[in-house]
Design a protein around this motif. Sequence first.
Motif, PDB file in Angstrom:
ATOM      1  N   PRO A 126       5.768  11.974   0.464  1.00 17.10           N
ATOM      2  CA  PRO A 126       5.407  10.621   0.936  1.00 17.10           C
ATOM      3  C   PRO A 126       5.471  10.494   2.464  1.00 17.10           C
ATOM      4  CG  PRO A 126       6.745  10.471  -1.041  1.00 17.10           C
ATOM      5  CD  PRO A 126       6.719  11.940  -0.654  1.00 17.10           C
ATOM      6  N   ASP A 127       6.456  11.136   3.102  1.00 16.31           N
ATOM      7  CA  ASP A 127       6.541  11.099   4.577  1.00 16.31           C
ATOM      8  C   ASP A 127       5.346  11.808   5.213  1.00 16.31           C
ATOM      9  OD1 ASP A 127       8.874   9.687   4.511  1.00 16.31           O
ATOM     10  OD2 ASP A 127      10.173  11.372   5.078  1.00 16.31           O
ATOM     11  N   ILE A 129       2.387  12.094   3.934  1.00 15.19           N
ATOM     12  CA  ILE A 129       1.205  11.248   3.739  1.00 15.19           C
ATOM     13  C   ILE A 129       1.206  10.112   4.743  1.00 15.19           C
ATOM     14  CG2 ILE A 129       0.088   9.652   2.120  1.00 15.19           C
ATOM     15  CD1 ILE A 129       0.987  11.598  -0.127  1.00 15.19           C
ATOM     16  N   GLU A 130       2.375   9.539   4.972  1.00 18.03           N
ATOM     17  CA  GLU A 130       2.467   8.457   5.957  1.00 18.03           C
ATOM     18  C   GLU A 130       2.061   8.966   7.345  1.00 18.03           C
ATOM     19  OE1 GLU A 130       6.150   6.204   5.697  1.00 18.03           O
ATOM     20  OE2 GLU A 130       5.890   5.614   7.801  1.00 18.03           O
ATOM     21  N   ALA A 131       2.525  10.157   7.701  1.00 17.04           N
ATOM     22  CA  ALA A 131       2.179  10.733   9.017  1.00 17.04           C
ATOM     23  C   ALA A 131       0.681  11.006   9.110  1.00 17.04           C
ATOM     24  CB  ALA A 131       2.971  12.014   9.250  1.00 17.04           C
ATOM     25  N   ARG A 133      -1.635   9.438   7.558  1.00 15.58           N
ATOM     26  CA  ARG A 133      -2.369   8.162   7.576  1.00 15.58           C
ATOM     27  C   ARG A 133      -2.278   7.461   8.919  1.00 15.58           C
ATOM     28  NH1 ARG A 133      -1.196   6.633   1.427  1.00 15.58           N
ATOM     29  NH2 ARG A 133      -3.059   7.614   0.573  1.00 15.58           N
ATOM     30  N   ALA A 134      -1.480   8.004   9.836  1.00 17.73           N
ATOM     31  CA  ALA A 134      -1.391   7.399  11.167  1.00 17.73           C
ATOM     32  C   ALA A 134      -2.729   7.459  11.890  1.00 17.73           C
ATOM     33  CB  ALA A 134      -0.311   8.104  11.983  1.00 17.73           C
ATOM     34  N   ALA A 139      -6.760   8.773   7.401  1.00 23.74           N
ATOM     35  CA  ALA A 139      -6.335   7.820   6.360  1.00 23.74           C
ATOM     36  C   ALA A 139      -7.494   7.495   5.418  1.00 23.74           C
ATOM     37  CB  ALA A 139      -5.799   6.552   6.999  1.00 23.74           C
TER      38      ALA A 139
END
Length: 144
Positions: A126-127, A129-131, A133-134, A139
Amino acid sequence: MTHRPCRDFRWDGVPVRAYKDGEGPYRGVTRHTLFEASGALPAEWRYFEVEPAGHTTLERHAHVHNVLVLRGTGRALVGDRVHAIGRNDLVHVPPMTWHQFRAGDAPLGFLCLVADDRDRPQLPTPDDIEALRALPAVADFIRT
Ligand code: MN
């Protein structure tokens, strides 16, 4: 086998297999192992075909991919960039670099050369994916 004739991106005696054995999300991808690895050439040469709107798994690993597009068009994420790809284009995926291929509105077929001795792909946390999507372009592109 010395000669395997091809018709319509299907090779005599080369089975059409599932892309992965249930590891990681993907959609509409087949795997065709054209040349198995041997002691004399410890690399595997595969053909993957992604159906329209399909995609490969978003992943990374220490081994590299050398890709040559044979048919269709699509897009490829390599690292933090999304590339429009088409027939005869080359794509290199360096070690530990996030990558994913998506087909356009026709089948996307590409050759992929890998070392026989290679590590297992890592899926994004999840981390991760968050990075990823920055970056807005990334994204919009990735499928997880
Ligand atoms: Mn890969």
